[in-house]
Scaffold this motif. Structure first.
Motif, PDB file in Angstrom:
ATOM      1  N   UNK A 261       0.851  -1.182   0.000  1.00 40.79           N
ATOM      2  CA  UNK A 261       0.000   0.000   0.000  1.00 40.79           C
ATOM      3  C   UNK A 261       0.895   1.243   0.000  1.00 40.79           C
ATOM      4  N   UNK A 262       0.785   2.073  -1.029  1.00 38.09           N
ATOM      5  CA  UNK A 262       1.649   3.243  -1.142  1.00 38.09           C
ATOM      6  C   UNK A 262       1.099   4.464  -0.414  1.00 38.09           C
ATOM      7  N   UNK A 263      -0.210   4.464  -0.173  1.00 35.49           N
ATOM      8  CA  UNK A 263      -0.835   5.611   0.480  1.00 35.49           C
ATOM      9  C   UNK A 263      -2.181   5.172   1.030  1.00 35.49           C
ATOM     10  N   UNK A 264      -2.516   5.639   2.213  1.00 38.89           N
ATOM     11  CA  UNK A 264      -3.848   5.437   2.788  1.00 38.89           C
ATOM     12  C   UNK A 264      -4.349   6.799   3.243  1.00 38.89           C
ATOM     13  N   UNK A 265      -5.556   7.149   2.813  1.00 33.97           N
ATOM     14  CA  UNK A 265      -6.073   8.455   3.223  1.00 33.97           C
ATOM     15  C   UNK A 265      -7.590   8.407   3.344  1.00 33.97           C
ATOM     16  N   UNK A 266      -8.109   9.396   4.068  1.00 37.75           N
ATOM     17  CA  UNK A 266      -9.548   9.500   4.294  1.00 37.75           C
ATOM     18  C   UNK A 266     -10.150  10.465   3.274  1.00 37.75           C
ATOM     19  N   UNK A 267     -11.306  10.083   2.746  1.00 37.54           N
ATOM     20  CA  UNK A 267     -12.041  10.944   1.830  1.00 37.54           C
ATOM     21  C   UNK A 267     -13.438  11.186   2.385  1.00 37.54           C
ATOM     22  N   UNK A 275      -9.766   8.691 -12.403  1.00 39.29           N
ATOM     23  CA  UNK A 275     -10.198   9.386 -13.615  1.00 39.29           C
ATOM     24  C   UNK A 275     -11.680   9.179 -13.912  1.00 39.29           C
ATOM     25  N   UNK A 276     -12.288  10.225 -14.427  1.00 42.90           N
ATOM     26  CA  UNK A 276     -13.668  10.128 -14.916  1.00 42.90           C
ATOM     27  C   UNK A 276     -14.725  10.182 -13.836  1.00 42.90           C
ATOM     28  N   UNK A 277     -14.291  10.157 -12.569  1.00 44.98           N
ATOM     29  CA  UNK A 277     -15.231  10.224 -11.436  1.00 44.98           C
ATOM     30  C   UNK A 277     -16.312   9.137 -11.539  1.00 44.98           C
ATOM     31  N   UNK A 278     -15.874   7.959 -11.995  1.00 41.32           N
ATOM     32  CA  UNK A 278     -16.821   6.844 -12.109  1.00 41.32           C
ATOM     33  C   UNK A 278     -17.162   6.260 -10.745  1.00 41.32           C
ATOM     34  N   UNK A 279     -16.264   6.482  -9.784  1.00 45.47           N
ATOM     35  CA  UNK A 279     -16.524   6.024  -8.418  1.00 45.47           C
ATOM     36  C   UNK A 279     -16.625   7.253  -7.523  1.00 45.47           C
ATOM     37  N   UNK A 280     -17.719   7.361  -6.811  1.00 46.82           N
ATOM     38  CA  UNK A 280     -17.939   8.464  -5.877  1.00 46.82           C
ATOM     39  C   UNK A 280     -18.265   7.861  -4.514  1.00 46.82           C
ATOM     40  N   UNK A 281     -17.562   8.299  -3.473  1.00 44.88           N
ATOM     41  CA  UNK A 281     -17.786   7.751  -2.142  1.00 44.88           C
ATOM     42  C   UNK A 281     -19.189   8.109  -1.653  1.00 44.88           C
ATOM     43  N   UNK A 282     -19.860   7.124  -1.078  1.00 45.89           N
ATOM     44  CA  UNK A 282     -21.194   7.395  -0.531  1.00 45.89           C
ATOM     45  C   UNK A 282     -21.096   8.139   0.782  1.00 45.89           C
ATOM     46  N   UNK A 283     -20.178   7.735   1.635  1.00 49.29           N
ATOM     47  CA  UNK A 283     -19.966   8.341   2.943  1.00 49.29           C
ATOM     48  C   UNK A 283     -18.473   8.546   3.133  1.00 49.29           C
ATOM     49  N   UNK A 284     -18.115   9.150   4.237  1.00 52.91           N
ATOM     50  CA  UNK A 284     -16.707   9.268   4.564  1.00 52.91           C
ATOM     51  C   UNK A 284     -16.100   7.860   4.640  1.00 52.91           C
ATOM     52  N   UNK A 285     -14.906   7.704   4.041  1.00 53.74           N
ATOM     53  CA  UNK A 285     -14.281   6.386   4.004  1.00 53.74           C
ATOM     54  C   UNK A 285     -12.788   6.545   3.872  1.00 53.74           C
ATOM     55  N   UNK A 286     -12.093   5.443   3.820  1.00 58.11           N
ATOM     56  CA  UNK A 286     -10.658   5.451   3.552  1.00 58.11           C
ATOM     57  C   UNK A 286     -10.394   4.715   2.246  1.00 58.11           C
ATOM     58  N   UNK A 287      -9.369   5.167   1.550  1.00 59.38           N
ATOM     59  CA  UNK A 287      -8.958   4.522   0.310  1.00 59.38           C
ATOM     60  C   UNK A 287      -7.465   4.266   0.373  1.00 59.38           C
ATOM     61  N   UNK A 288      -7.043   3.224  -0.332  1.00 55.08           N
ATOM     62  CA  UNK A 288      -5.632   2.879  -0.389  1.00 55.08           C
ATOM     63  C   UNK A 288      -5.147   2.869  -1.823  1.00 55.08           C
ATOM     64  N   UNK A 289      -3.899   3.280  -2.006  1.00 54.45           N
ATOM     65  CA  UNK A 289      -3.309   3.345  -3.343  1.00 54.45           C
ATOM     66  C   UNK A 289      -2.386   2.153  -3.544  1.00 54.45           C
ATOM     67  N   UNK A 290      -2.640   1.383  -4.606  1.00 51.38           N
ATOM     68  CA  UNK A 290      -1.814   0.243  -4.997  1.00 51.38           C
ATOM     69  C   UNK A 290      -0.948   0.675  -6.172  1.00 51.38           C
ATOM     70  N   UNK A 291       0.398   0.583  -6.062  1.00 50.85           N
ATOM     71  CA  UNK A 291       1.279   1.102  -7.120  1.00 50.85           C
ATOM     72  C   UNK A 291       1.453   0.140  -8.301  1.00 50.85           C
ATOM     73  N   UNK A 292       0.339  -0.282  -8.864  1.00 45.68           N
ATOM     74  CA  UNK A 292       0.313  -1.095 -10.080  1.00 45.68           C
ATOM     75  C   UNK A 292      -0.805  -0.559 -10.965  1.00 45.68           C
ATOM     76  N   UNK A 293      -0.590  -0.593 -12.269  1.00 42.52           N
ATOM     77  CA  UNK A 293      -1.620  -0.115 -13.181  1.00 42.52           C
ATOM     78  C   UNK A 293      -1.625  -0.894 -14.474  1.00 42.52           C
TER      79      UNK A 293
END
Length: 390
Positions: A261-267, A275-293
């Motif tokens: 996990x390269x980054x963990x943060x609260x949104x 990109x594209x805002x295809x995913x929008x958080x329903x409530x406050x949550x945490x997300x993690x960044x995986x350094x693979x694409x």
């Protein structure tokens, strides 16, 4: 644990060579015990590493290796695999037939142009070429159509009489073997048997006759002939859902794809992810960044669906997979940066499998493992004795 390249703290594909050896033993002992087995290591061993997997397979009892391109086969010879038969089947005009002859490959011939190039290379090198004639029995891809078969066989026999070639094999490839019971399977086996008999009546005395890929090896014993070509099953993967899971087949997937996990943060709620805002958080949550694409082989089509094990929980890709990274929704959990994330593995520890990713992306399991790119180092476990067994 030994490595082909230095272990990487960001991400790696762990390859369990014990699993490769296990799969070869299962295939030889319980599924195709009376025929020779070819370990297919094309496409860098289906993404697992051709050389290391070839050595492991040979140590476990494989007697042949198979590659698509001549350059793949030449790399095996350059690495020291010298006294093992190698079939190389995907040739194009101008390819290095002379080097294939000198390296002692069995080279597939499907058409007269290829036979012409083989003959020319044999004359130039002063050595006899080993060739296998490929029949198109219904796949409609590479291979010689039945109507053209008598001429190809006849000219190959003429070249053999001139000492330019030795016809060592007759072979074909199935179109629907991953669908057990498909009527084309039986039809192709019958057509192949007929074309083999026709060639043998004309004077061909093949060392091997073969049509079975992994799927036919597992489900179609009447297609085993003298040799089976195992590709995806060698790496512990089922050729298709209709054939069964790896576990049901007794196979062990060899690759595990892991990252940190390269980054963990609260949104906050209502925040877009990627990109594209295809995913929008329903409530406050945490997300993690995986350094693979997707530059590393993570399928963009799995955006919003790809499963990842973080801690003890399966998380989903949140939003679009980008070129170098993607996000997962952690549902409020906050693991430390550097915490492990497992994209796929054998599934025995609750992690997703490559088949899970194939279903998330709407593709084949072959596509998942072969697409893992060169930025992802391969880390090899259980190297052991990889010299061919006597």
């Amino acid at each position: 644990m030994t490595t082909e390249t230095a272990p990487h703290h960001r991400a790696c594909a762990e390859i369990d060579l014990d699993a490769v050896r296990h799969n070869i033993r299962v295939l030889r002992a319980g599924i195709a015990p009376h025929v020779q087995l070819m370990a297919v290591v094309k496409a860098d061993g289906y993404g697992h590493g051709a050389l290391r997997c070839a050595r492991a397979a040979l140590a476990a009892g494989a007697s042949w290796l198979g590659t698509a391109t001549p350059h793949e086969a030449l790399a095996l010879r350059s690495a020291g695999i010298a006294d093992v038969p190698v079939l190389c089947w995907l040739w194009a005009p101008g390819d290095p037939w002379d080097r294939g002859i000198q390296a002692g490959f069995d080279m597939s011939v499907s058409a007269l142009w290829a036979l012409d190039e083989v003959r020319a290379a044999a004359r130039a090198t002063g050595r006899t070429a080993r060739i296998q004639l490929k029949a198109d029995t219904g796949l409609g891809r590479n291979g010689c159509q039945p109507a053209d078969w008598p001429r190809l066989v006849g000219e190959a026999l003429d070249a053999q009489g001139d000492g330019l070639v030795e016809v060592t094999g007759l072979w074909s490839h199935l179109a629907c073997a991953d669908v057990p019971g498909h009527p084309l399977n039986a039809t192709q086996v019958d057509v192949f048997r007929s074309m083999v008999e026709q060639a043998e009546r004309a004077g061909v005395e093949p060392e091997v006759r073969h049509i079975a890929n992994s799927a036919a090896t597992l489900t179609l014993p009447e297609a085993h002939f003298d040799l089976v070509r195992t590709g995806v099953a060698l790496y512990g993967l089922s050729p298709g859902p209709a054939i069964g899971t790896s576990a049901r087949l007794g196979l062990r997937p060899a690759m595990s794809l892991k990252a940190s996990m390269a980054l963990v943060k609260r949104l906050p709620g209502g925040h877009g992810v990627s990109y594209g805002r295809h995913h929008v958080t329903e409530d406050e949550t945490t997300v993690g960044l995986i350094p693979l694409g997707y530059a590393d082989g993570i399928p963009r089509h799995a955006s919003g669906r790809g499963p990842v094990l973080v801690g003890d929980d399966i998380r989903q890709v949140a939003g679009q997979v980008a070129m170098d990274q993607f996000m997962v929704d952690l549902g409020g959990d906050a693991p430390e940066p550097g915490s492990p994330a497992v994209l796929f593995g054998p599934g025995s520890r609750g992690e997703p499998t490559a088949q899970d990713w194939a279903e998330a992306a709407g593709t084949l399991v072959y596509d998942i493992v072969t697409r893992i790119g060169t930025r992802v180092p391969r880390v090899y476990a259980n190297g052991g004795d990889e010299h061919p067994a006597p």
